[in-house]
Design a protein around this motif. Structure first.
Motif, PDB file in Angstrom:
ATOM      1  N   ALA A 185       0.847  -1.189   0.000  1.00 11.28           N
ATOM      2  CA  ALA A 185       0.000   0.000   0.000  1.00 11.28           C
ATOM      3  C   ALA A 185       0.884   1.241   0.000  1.00 11.28           C
ATOM      4  CB  ALA A 185      -0.897  -0.012   1.242  1.00 11.28           C
ATOM      5  N   PRO A 186       0.365   2.381  -0.469  1.00 13.24           N
ATOM      6  CA  PRO A 186       1.159   3.618  -0.444  1.00 13.24           C
ATOM      7  C   PRO A 186       1.593   3.967   0.973  1.00 13.24           C
ATOM      8  CG  PRO A 186      -0.809   3.895  -1.794  1.00 13.24           C
ATOM      9  CD  PRO A 186      -0.958   2.574  -1.073  1.00 13.24           C
ATOM     10  N   ASP A 187       2.763   4.562   1.097  1.00 12.35           N
ATOM     11  CA  ASP A 187       3.290   4.931   2.400  1.00 12.35           C
ATOM     12  C   ASP A 187       2.355   5.926   3.091  1.00 12.35           C
ATOM     13  OD1 ASP A 187       5.093   6.443   4.401  1.00 12.35           O
ATOM     14  OD2 ASP A 187       6.375   4.802   3.732  1.00 12.35           O
ATOM     15  N   ALA A 188       2.073   5.665   4.368  1.00 11.40           N
ATOM     16  CA  ALA A 188       1.135   6.510   5.116  1.00 11.40           C
ATOM     17  C   ALA A 188       1.708   7.896   5.410  1.00 11.40           C
ATOM     18  CB  ALA A 188       0.743   5.819   6.427  1.00 11.40           C
ATOM     19  N   TYR A 189       2.998   7.967   5.677  1.00 14.98           N
ATOM     20  CA  TYR A 189       3.657   9.239   6.004  1.00 14.98           C
ATOM     21  C   TYR A 189       4.980   9.318   5.228  1.00 14.98           C
ATOM     22  CZ  TYR A 189       0.427   8.990   9.968  1.00 14.98           C
ATOM     23  OH  TYR A 189      -0.697   8.869  10.750  1.00 14.98           O
ATOM     24  N   PRO A 190       4.930   9.585   3.919  1.00 18.36           N
ATOM     25  CA  PRO A 190       6.143   9.519   3.092  1.00 18.36           C
ATOM     26  C   PRO A 190       7.292  10.406   3.566  1.00 18.36           C
ATOM     27  CG  PRO A 190       4.297  10.505   1.892  1.00 18.36           C
ATOM     28  CD  PRO A 190       3.742   9.924   3.142  1.00 18.36           C
ATOM     29  N   PHE A 191       6.991  11.665   3.960  1.00 21.33           N
ATOM     30  CA  PHE A 191       8.071  12.562   4.397  1.00 21.33           C
ATOM     31  C   PHE A 191       8.691  12.075   5.693  1.00 21.33           C
ATOM     32  CE2 PHE A 191       9.433  16.128   7.100  1.00 21.33           C
ATOM     33  CZ  PHE A 191      10.508  16.575   6.342  1.00 21.33           C
ATOM     34  N   TRP A 192       7.850  11.776   6.696  1.00 25.91           N
ATOM     35  CA  TRP A 192       8.360  11.376   7.993  1.00 25.91           C
ATOM     36  C   TRP A 192       9.014  10.000   7.934  1.00 25.91           C
ATOM     37  CZ3 TRP A 192       9.109  15.276  10.830  1.00 25.91           C
ATOM     38  CH2 TRP A 192       8.211  16.355  10.836  1.00 25.91           C
ATOM     39  N   ASP A 193       8.443   9.099   7.125  1.00 28.83           N
ATOM     40  CA  ASP A 193       9.032   7.769   6.971  1.00 28.83           C
ATOM     41  C   ASP A 193      10.404   7.870   6.310  1.00 28.83           C
ATOM     42  OD1 ASP A 193       8.931   5.091   7.450  1.00 28.83           O
ATOM     43  OD2 ASP A 193       7.730   4.581   5.711  1.00 28.83           O
ATOM     44  N   SER A 194      10.501   8.734   5.298  1.00 31.07           N
ATOM     45  CA  SER A 194      11.780   8.944   4.613  1.00 31.07           C
ATOM     46  C   SER A 194      12.801   9.562   5.561  1.00 31.07           C
ATOM     47  CB  SER A 194      11.587   9.865   3.398  1.00 31.07           C
ATOM     48  OG  SER A 194      10.681   9.310   2.474  1.00 31.07           O
ATOM     49  N   SER A 195      12.334  10.508   6.367  1.00 35.51           N
ATOM     50  CA  SER A 195      13.224  11.153   7.337  1.00 35.51           C
ATOM     51  C   SER A 195      13.767  10.134   8.333  1.00 35.51           C
ATOM     52  CB  SER A 195      12.480  12.259   8.096  1.00 35.51           C
ATOM     53  OG  SER A 195      12.035  13.268   7.208  1.00 35.51           O
ATOM     54  N   LEU A 196      12.885   9.234   8.807  1.00 35.79           N
ATOM     55  CA  LEU A 196      13.314   8.215   9.757  1.00 35.79           C
ATOM     56  C   LEU A 196      14.371   7.302   9.158  1.00 35.79           C
ATOM     57  CD1 LEU A 196       9.940   7.151  11.432  1.00 35.79           C
ATOM     58  CD2 LEU A 196      11.827   8.391  12.496  1.00 35.79           C
ATOM     59  N   MET A 197      14.159   6.880   7.917  1.00 36.49           N
ATOM     60  CA  MET A 197      15.105   5.954   7.289  1.00 36.49           C
ATOM     61  C   MET A 197      16.470   6.621   7.066  1.00 36.49           C
ATOM     62  SD  MET A 197      14.769   3.788   3.760  1.00 36.49           S
ATOM     63  CE  MET A 197      16.096   2.668   3.258  1.00 36.49           C
TER      64      MET A 197
END
Length: 237
Positions: A157-169
């Protein structure tokens, strides 16, 4: 034996959120190892890397079982980083037998370079996080099937929080690298990572993990304090 490592092997039911949360043995042990790893790193104990290796290995097994193959790949990176960190923290000078790596602050040029790399990576990953993770998942599934596993590629499924998820990674990778090099700034990044994680997990209703990352946040705050003191002593000496 293999049944012990199953996420269905429940240790305890935690009455948190809607319906509660079933904590498996493997998740409990992996979480304890993760907490020990971060705490021991905050007081500069090299043994932290042993618990780090156990933590990422167990979490990789969990992510495989719940079909989070991109997260599994991230654990592979952390596994390699833990091995390198263990080597870097214990390497000594041949002439004096002193440990080569000491706790210190980053120079301004290095800090700016890492800041630019992080910002660019976060922006790019925010826009392309879904295809990037789909690619990672395809690669992981193909590799696993090559060595004998028979699994289907999951529908993501599409990422629920793309900016924050990307920031975490991105920040997690950078923080892990800085930790292996004994830069104090790694703990500042871990504080940011933990704050973001607590908010996201709470919003998603994963309260057990929100509590875990709250504990990690306080350990990271202590890490800043301990490593700052150590860095000042290294400058004096």
């Amino acid at each position: 034996m293999l049944e012990f490592f199953s996420t269905g092997n429940i240790l305890v039911h935690i009455p948190l959120g809607s319906g509660g949360y079933d904590l498996s043995y493997i998740e409990a042990i992996g979480t304890i190892c993760g907490l020990l790893c971060i705490y021991l790193a905050s007081i500069e104990k090299t043994i932290n890397y042993l618990f780090g290796l156990l933590n990422v290995s167990l979490f990789a097994i969990i992510f495989f079982q719940i079909n989070l193959y991109a997260s599994l790949l991230l654990q592979i990176f952390f596994f390699a980083a833990n091995i390198y960190g263990w080597y870097a923290w214990t390497r000594v000078k041949q002439d004096t037998q002193e440990v080569t790596l000491k706790t210190r602050w980053m120079s301004l040029p290095k800090m700016l370079i890492w800041l630019v790399i992080s910002l660019i990576s976060i922006i790019l990953l925010t826009f392309y996080i879904d295809p990037v993770f789909a690619c990672f998942t395809d690669i992981t599934v193909n590799v696993l099937n090559t060595v004998g596993f028979n699994i289907d590629t999951p529908t993501l499924a599409p990422d629920a929080y793309p900016f924050w998820d990307s920031s975490l990674m991105v920040l997690s990778i950078v923080a892990q690298i800085l930790m292996t090099r004994k830069y104090v700034e790694n703990w500042i990044l871990w504080i940011m990572i933990n704050v973001i994680s607590v908010v996201i997990f709470a919003l998603q209703g994963v309260y057990a993990m929100a509590i875990e990352y709250t504990i990690l946040m306080f350990i990271a705050i202590n890490g800043v304090r301990m490593w700052t003191k150590s860095a000042k002593m290294n400058q004096i000496n």
